[in-house]
Design a protein around this motif. Sequence first.
Motif, PDB file in Angstrom:
ATOM      1  N   LEU A   1       0.838  -1.191   0.000  1.00 15.30           N
ATOM      2  CA  LEU A   1       0.000   0.000   0.000  1.00 15.30           C
ATOM      3  C   LEU A   1       0.880   1.250   0.000  1.00 15.30           C
ATOM      4  N   GLN A   2       0.552   2.204  -0.868  1.00 13.45           N
ATOM      5  CA  GLN A   2       1.303   3.452  -0.987  1.00 13.45           C
ATOM      6  C   GLN A   2       0.445   4.608  -0.476  1.00 13.45           C
ATOM      7  N   VAL A   3       1.064   5.519   0.246  1.00  9.90           N
ATOM      8  CA  VAL A   3       0.370   6.695   0.780  1.00  9.90           C
ATOM      9  C   VAL A   3       0.949   7.947   0.132  1.00  9.90           C
ATOM     10  N   ILE A   4       0.070   8.795  -0.393  1.00 12.04           N
ATOM     11  CA  ILE A   4       0.477  10.031  -1.061  1.00 12.04           C
ATOM     12  C   ILE A   4      -0.117  11.196  -0.294  1.00 12.04           C
ATOM     13  N   SER A   5       0.733  12.130   0.110  1.00 12.30           N
ATOM     14  CA  SER A   5       0.267  13.274   0.889  1.00 12.30           C
ATOM     15  C   SER A   5       1.066  14.509   0.500  1.00 12.30           C
ATOM     16  N   VAL A   6       0.366  15.622   0.272  1.00 17.28           N
ATOM     17  CA  VAL A   6       1.039  16.880  -0.049  1.00 17.28           C
ATOM     18  C   VAL A   6       1.790  17.396   1.168  1.00 17.28           C
ATOM     19  N   ALA A   7       1.121  17.402   2.314  1.00 12.91           N
ATOM     20  CA  ALA A   7       1.738  17.877   3.554  1.00 12.91           C
ATOM     21  C   ALA A   7       0.930  17.360   4.728  1.00 12.91           C
ATOM     22  N   VAL A   8       1.611  17.065   5.831  1.00 18.91           N
ATOM     23  CA  VAL A   8       0.937  16.607   7.041  1.00 18.91           C
ATOM     24  C   VAL A   8      -0.044  17.687   7.509  1.00 18.91           C
ATOM     25  N   GLY A   9      -1.259  17.253   7.825  1.00 16.06           N
ATOM     26  CA  GLY A   9      -2.253  18.191   8.319  1.00 16.06           C
ATOM     27  C   GLY A   9      -3.150  18.775   7.253  1.00 16.06           C
ATOM     28  N   THR A  10      -2.835  18.538   5.966  1.00 14.21           N
ATOM     29  CA  THR A  10      -3.719  18.987   4.890  1.00 14.21           C
ATOM     30  C   THR A  10      -4.438  17.781   4.312  1.00 14.21           C
ATOM     31  N   SER A  11      -5.593  17.995   3.750  1.00 16.39           N
ATOM     32  CA  SER A  11      -6.413  16.897   3.260  1.00 16.39           C
ATOM     33  C   SER A  11      -6.343  16.770   1.750  1.00 16.39           C
ATOM     34  N   ASP A  12      -5.987  15.563   1.291  1.00 15.71           N
ATOM     35  CA  ASP A  12      -5.937  15.247  -0.130  1.00 15.71           C
ATOM     36  C   ASP A  12      -7.095  14.314  -0.455  1.00 15.71           C
ATOM     37  N   THR A  13      -7.892  14.673  -1.451  1.00 18.50           N
ATOM     38  CA  THR A  13      -9.136  13.954  -1.734  1.00 18.50           C
ATOM     39  C   THR A  13      -9.378  13.860  -3.237  1.00 18.50           C
ATOM     40  N   ILE A  14     -10.420  13.119  -3.598  1.00 20.16           N
ATOM     41  CA  ILE A  14     -10.959  12.990  -4.955  1.00 20.16           C
ATOM     42  C   ILE A  14      -9.876  12.644  -5.970  1.00 20.16           C
ATOM     43  N   PRO A  15      -9.249  11.460  -5.845  1.00 21.98           N
ATOM     44  CA  PRO A  15      -8.235  11.065  -6.824  1.00 21.98           C
ATOM     45  C   PRO A  15      -8.836  10.522  -8.117  1.00 21.98           C
ATOM     46  N   ASP A  16      -8.055  10.610  -9.175  1.00 22.23           N
ATOM     47  CA  ASP A  16      -8.343   9.909 -10.419  1.00 22.23           C
ATOM     48  C   ASP A  16      -7.018   9.333 -10.897  1.00 22.23           C
ATOM     49  N   VAL A  17      -7.045   8.144 -11.476  1.00 24.69           N
ATOM     50  CA  VAL A  17      -5.808   7.463 -11.841  1.00 24.69           C
ATOM     51  C   VAL A  17      -5.912   6.910 -13.243  1.00 24.69           C
ATOM     52  N   VAL A  18      -4.766   6.895 -13.970  1.00 24.88           N
ATOM     53  CA  VAL A  18      -4.726   6.333 -15.310  1.00 24.88           C
ATOM     54  C   VAL A  18      -3.369   5.663 -15.520  1.00 24.88           C
ATOM     55  N   TRP A  19      -3.350   4.563 -16.264  1.00 25.05           N
ATOM     56  CA  TRP A  19      -2.119   3.927 -16.711  1.00 25.05           C
ATOM     57  C   TRP A  19      -1.716   4.615 -18.014  1.00 25.05           C
ATOM     58  N   ASN A  20      -0.498   5.157 -18.074  1.00 25.31           N
ATOM     59  CA  ASN A  20      -0.109   5.931 -19.262  1.00 25.31           C
ATOM     60  C   ASN A  20       0.800   5.164 -20.218  1.00 25.31           C
ATOM     61  N   GLY A  21       0.904   3.855 -20.011  1.00 28.98           N
ATOM     62  CA  GLY A  21       1.724   3.037 -20.885  1.00 28.98           C
ATOM     63  C   GLY A  21       2.998   2.562 -20.223  1.00 28.98           C
ATOM     64  N   SER A  22       3.446   3.279 -19.191  1.00 27.01           N
ATOM     65  CA  SER A  22       4.667   2.883 -18.487  1.00 27.01           C
ATOM     66  C   SER A  22       4.575   3.078 -16.980  1.00 27.01           C
ATOM     67  N   GLN A  23       3.646   3.897 -16.532  1.00 24.40           N
ATOM     68  CA  GLN A  23       3.485   4.161 -15.104  1.00 24.40           C
ATOM     69  C   GLN A  23       2.058   4.624 -14.826  1.00 24.40           C
ATOM     70  N   TYR A  24       1.744   4.726 -13.548  1.00 28.24           N
ATOM     71  CA  TYR A  24       0.419   5.165 -13.139  1.00 28.24           C
ATOM     72  C   TYR A  24       0.477   6.657 -12.788  1.00 28.24           C
ATOM     73  N   ALA A  25      -0.387   7.433 -13.398  1.00 30.87           N
ATOM     74  CA  ALA A  25      -0.475   8.867 -13.110  1.00 30.87           C
ATOM     75  C   ALA A  25      -1.710   9.092 -12.239  1.00 30.87           C
ATOM     76  N   ILE A  26      -1.514   9.756 -11.114  1.00 31.90           N
ATOM     77  CA  ILE A  26      -2.583   9.970 -10.141  1.00 31.90           C
ATOM     78  C   ILE A  26      -2.758  11.465  -9.942  1.00 31.90           C
ATOM     79  N   VAL A  27      -3.965  11.947 -10.101  1.00 30.13           N
ATOM     80  CA  VAL A  27      -4.265  13.358  -9.891  1.00 30.13           C
ATOM     81  C   VAL A  27      -5.289  13.466  -8.765  1.00 30.13           C
ATOM     82  N   PHE A  28      -5.205  14.524  -7.968  1.00 34.05           N
ATOM     83  CA  PHE A  28      -6.115  14.680  -6.842  1.00 34.05           C
ATOM     84  C   PHE A  28      -6.150  16.140  -6.430  1.00 34.05           C
ATOM     85  N   GLN A  29      -7.123  16.475  -5.588  1.00 32.24           N
ATOM     86  CA  GLN A  29      -7.204  17.850  -5.091  1.00 32.24           C
ATOM     87  C   GLN A  29      -6.758  17.891  -3.634  1.00 32.24           C
ATOM     88  N   ASN A  30      -6.100  18.985  -3.275  1.00 33.68           N
ATOM     89  CA  ASN A  30      -5.830  19.256  -1.876  1.00 33.68           C
ATOM     90  C   ASN A  30      -6.972  20.117  -1.382  1.00 33.68           C
TER      91      ASN A  30
END
Length: 230
Positions: free
Chosen positions: A121-150
Motif C-alpha cells: 500500500l502506498q500513501v500520497i500526501s502533499v503535507a501533514v495536516g492537509t487533506s488530499d481527496t478525490i483522486p483519479d488514476v490512469v495507466w499511461n503506458g509505463s506508469q500510473y499517473a494519479i491526480v487529486f485535489q488538496n
Amino acid sequence: CDGVDNDCDGNIEPPFGPFGTTASVRRGTQASAPSIAFTGREYGVVYTTDDGDTLELGIVDASGMPMGSYIIHSGERISSPSITTDGTNFGVAWSALSMMDSSYDIYFQLFDTAGGPVGTLQVISVAVGTSDTIPDVVWNGSQYAIVFQNSTTFSIHQAFADSAGNYVRTSLQNVSNPASPFRDFDPAIASDGRGNHAITWFRWNGVSPSTGGDQFRVHAVSLTASGSVG
C-alpha cells in the motif's frame, strides 16, 4: 448522413441500449461511488461499502457476468475510489482518513484479478495536516499517473507510481495553485497510452450567486510523461 446512419455505411444502426443483461456486482445495500476499468478480458469495478469503511473490487467477465467481489481495503471514511489497468493488474486510488491525524490522504495499490494485493500500500500526501481527496488514476503506458485535489489549499496535484505500484516520491507536483478567492475541484485524468496525459478540473471564481456572472469554469492542461506541460 441523416443522424441515424451514424457511421455512414449505408446501414441503419440498431437502437442504442444495454448489451446483455444488467447484473449486480454486489448484492445488498450501501454500495456506492463505483469506478470501472477493462483489462481486455475482464472488468474491474471498485466501490465503497458500509458507509465508506470498506473498499471492494468486483470482477465482471467480458459478457457482463459477475465473477466475484473482494474486500481490498478496510479503513475509515474511504471515498472517491478510481481504477485503471495496465492490462494485467488493476491500479486503485482512493481517499481515506490519514494514519497520522484527522486529515485525509491518497492511497494507491495494485491488485490482481482475484482481488489479491500486488506490492504494498502506498500513501500520497502533499503535507501533514492537509487533506488530499478525490483522486483519479490512469495507466499511461509505463506508469500510473494519479491526480487529486488538496482540499485545504483548493489546489490540484499529480503524482506517479511505477509499473510495480511504488509511489515515486520525487514525482509529486502542483498542477494548479489558485490565488484567493479561486478554488479548484474535482480533477480528472486521461492518457494517450504513450506516456502523455491531460488533466482537467473546475474552478470556482468566488463570484456570489447573488451578484451574477460566471461562477465555475473548466480548466485543462496537457502534460508529458515527465509531468511537464506539453
